[in-house]
Design an enzyme around this catalytic site. Structure first.
Site, PDB file in Angstrom:
ATOM      1  N   SER A 355      49.776  28.484  45.205  1.00 59.76           N
ATOM      2  CA  SER A 355      49.123  29.328  44.217  1.00 59.76           C
ATOM      3  C   SER A 355      50.048  30.465  43.749  1.00 59.76           C
ATOM      4  O   SER A 355      51.153  30.219  43.299  1.00 59.76           O
ATOM      5  CB  SER A 355      47.814  29.871  44.796  1.00 59.76           C
ATOM      6  OG  SER A 355      47.043  30.497  43.805  1.00 59.76           O
ATOM      7  N   ASP A 430      41.200  21.460  40.454  1.00 64.44           N
ATOM      8  CA  ASP A 430      41.505  22.891  40.594  1.00 64.44           C
ATOM      9  C   ASP A 430      40.594  23.722  39.705  1.00 64.44           C
ATOM     10  O   ASP A 430      40.521  23.511  38.495  1.00 64.44           O
ATOM     11  CB  ASP A 430      42.969  23.142  40.238  1.00 64.44           C
ATOM     12  CG  ASP A 430      43.482  24.431  40.824  1.00 64.44           C
ATOM     13  OD1 ASP A 430      42.818  25.464  40.653  1.00 64.44           O
ATOM     14  OD2 ASP A 430      44.549  24.408  41.464  1.00 64.44           O
ATOM     15  N   HIS A 507      79.354  14.129  33.990  1.00 62.29           N
ATOM     16  CA  HIS A 507      79.257  15.505  33.489  1.00 62.29           C
ATOM     17  C   HIS A 507      78.908  16.537  34.564  1.00 62.29           C
ATOM     18  O   HIS A 507      78.880  17.735  34.273  1.00 62.29           O
ATOM     19  CB  HIS A 507      78.199  15.582  32.384  1.00 62.29           C
ATOM     20  CG  HIS A 507      78.501  14.740  31.189  1.00 62.29           C
ATOM     21  ND1 HIS A 507      78.085  13.429  31.062  1.00 62.29           N
ATOM     22  CD2 HIS A 507      79.213  15.009  30.058  1.00 62.29           C
ATOM     23  CE1 HIS A 507      78.484  12.927  29.915  1.00 62.29           C
ATOM     24  NE2 HIS A 507      79.186  13.865  29.280  1.00 62.29           N
TER      25      HIS A 507
END
Length: 558
Positions: A355, A430, A507
């Site tokens: 959280s 949630d 890269h």
């Protein structure tokens, strides 16, 4: 008399821990009484048993403390009422001050009676002798004996100071007595001349924002810092701490941050165990009403990892108030303690946050890029949308200004500065970090955190078509729906891995990557869905449901 004074001024003793297989041995500190009779075999701990005088005096002082706290929070209303009734005048205030002085003298007398009760208790005499000796000589032997007691943490000796590490000499991370460096927000109106007149115009709004943040705002954002809540949770916190100390050999420590706040920590070392995950240290960052005693620390602990938990400033044994600057200062000294005192390399440290703990975890990841990985459970990208959700719409401007200036938890911005592996755990039910209703999974701010991270790291892949495909995948609230979306786009995981590995070989691994520029729209969608699935896992639960140990995983790394 010196010992009696120590008993009067000494801390409250809550619990005496016992060994698993034997009672406590006789103290080696000079001047302590003989060993106290131990409890029967199998009893690992016991609450400290005060004598009647100490017990009743403690009850009176505890009640006075609660009443004072209630008076403090209700004081604005009380002063307004007294003013309206005409009681705030000299003829009324003087007698009231006499009553207050008499009450303070009575409470001082109660404290002295409590000290006498402690003085007659050999258990407390033994404890206070060990505590005084440890303050004079904080040796490992004295500290080991002191760790057998649970008492008011303000009297615990300092174990680690922010200035100890030699790395502080080079002012790393911009650290000073004022605090560590934070990302600063852009001005609300860029390009506006910040002259004297504009500053005067802004002053009322700034004062209002300051007052809101330091009164209502901070307590709404961090309810765990409210004294009355901590008082109600005290039995649960004591029980949780006893479990960590007795069952897992937890080691409590007091750290001093650069702002002077004292941070309460708990370390469980698993490096001597057979499980390989014990070599990793998981630093746990709790939620806005979470404490390491009963919080998310249990998840990696039960999964076999070494763990280091800490309480926010103003929570339980930690001092201060939990504003972003103080939070970051606390996190910094916790990281330094893990590296320089516990001897974990940054490459062996994992940050795990639940959280609102995502703010300190992302700050640490940004400031210590060598850290191994970050796991964010039920976290969000930015505080502003969640603050606007619970406040009246007419307060929108004030709320936005207050958050940006005083409570700016910019998790996504900080996380994008980190180069290492990241795993986001989204709670499908949630009810806290959704901006509409719990069933609307697309309003979960964890989605925004994922999209911002992927757009920063893989800007060429995350085009409009890819974003649309990822949002369709995010709409899935079950594993079956996820698999359906994934298979609809025929994601070839082996091809995705080979493309990413080829780019990394050619890269390097520093983000952002330009991979995907020469790939078809279908290939970009496949890569986007593959990366989304690797960076976010669903957990079918509400916000406060404890995460099971098997759901805790080290993030995917190419």
């Amino acid at each position: 008399m010196a010992k009696l004074l120590s008993c009067v001024l000494g801390p409250r003793l809550y619990r005496v821990y016992r060994e698993r297989d034997s009672g406590r041995t006789q103290s080696s500190v000079p001047g302590t009484p003989a060993a106290i009779t131990t409890s029967p075999a199998g009893s690992w701990e016991s609450y400290y048993q005060p004598r009647a005088l100490e017990k009743h005096a403690d009850s009176i002082l505890a009640l006075a403390s609660v009443l004072w706290s209630i008076s403090y929070y209700s004081s604005p209303l009380a002063f307004f009422y007294l003013y309206r009734k005409g009681y705030l005048c000299m003829s009324k205030v003087v007698p009231f001050s006499h009553y207050a002085g008499t009450l303070l003298l009575l409470l001082a007398g109660v404290a002295c009676l409590r000290g006498i009760g402690r003085w007659t208790n050999p258990h407390y005499i033994q404890f206070i002798t060990i505590l005084e000796e440890t303050h004079r000589n904080n040796s490992p032997e004295n500290k080991k004996q002191l760790s057998a007691y649970n008492f008011d943490f303000k009297s615990w000796p300092i174990d680690f100071h922010w200035e100890e590490p030699s790395s502080r000499k080079d002012s790393r991370h911009g650290l000073s007595h004022k605090g560590v460096s934070l990302l600063r927000t852009e001005p609300l109106h860029r390009g506006t001349a910040d002259n004297f007149l504009n500053r005067v115009k802004k002053l009322p709004c700034q004062i209002a924002s300051f007052l809101v943040a330091h009164t209502l705002g901070r307590r709404m954002l961090y309810p765990g810092s409210v004294y009355l809540l901590q008082k109600a949770l005290m039995p649960m916190l004591l029980q949780g701490q006893a479990r960590l100390v007795e069952e897992f050999n937890g080691q409590r420590a007091k750290l001093v941050a650069c702002d002077g706040n004292e941070i309460d920590t708990m370390f469980i070392d698993r490096r001597g165990m057979s499980e390989p995950q014990g070599q990793k240290l998981v630093i746990c960052c709790e939620g806005n009403a979470g404490f390491y005693e009963v919080g998310c620390l249990s998840t990696p602990l039960e999964a076999g990892y070494s763990v280091l938990g800490w309480n926010h400033p103003g929570f339980a044994g930690s001092t201060g108030v939990p504003f972003p600057q103080n939070e970051a200062n606390a996190m910094d000294v916790v990281i330094q303690f893990a590296i320089h005192r516990l001897n974990f390399q940054p490459q062996d440290i994992v940050l795990y946050a639940w959280s609102i703990g995502g703010f300190t975890a992302t700050w640490a990841a940004m400031s210590y890029p060598e850290i191994s990985a970050v796991v964010l459970d039920a976290s969000f990208d930015d505080l502003v949308p969640l603050a606007l959700k619970v406040m009246p719409d007419s307060w929108r401007t004030l709320v936005t200004r207050t958050v940006r200036q005083h409570l700016n938890l910019n998790n996504a911005e900080q996380l994008c500065r980190y180069q290492g592996p990241v795993l986001l755990i989204r709670r499908t039910k949630d009810e806290i970090i959704t901006t509409t209703v719990p069933d609307d999974i697309m309003s979960n701010r964890g989605n925004n955190l994922l999209l911002k991270l992927l757009q920063h790291r893989y800007p060429k892949i995350m085009g409009e078509e890819s974003l649309r495909a990822v949002r369709q995948w995010l709409e899935a609230s079950s594993q079956l729906e996820e698999a359906s979306v994934y298979s609809r786009w025929e994601v070839d995981e082996d091809w995705c891995v080979s493309v990413l590995q080829s780019y990394q070989t050619e890269h390097g691994g520093d983000f952002p990557w330009s991979v995907g520029d020469d790939i078809s729209a279908d290939g970009q969608r496949q890569l986007a869905l593959f990366l989304a699935r690797k960076h976010l896992h669903n957990f079918e639960a509400t916000h406060c449901t404890p995460l099971p140990p098997h759901e805790f995983q080290i993030p995917w790394k190419l």
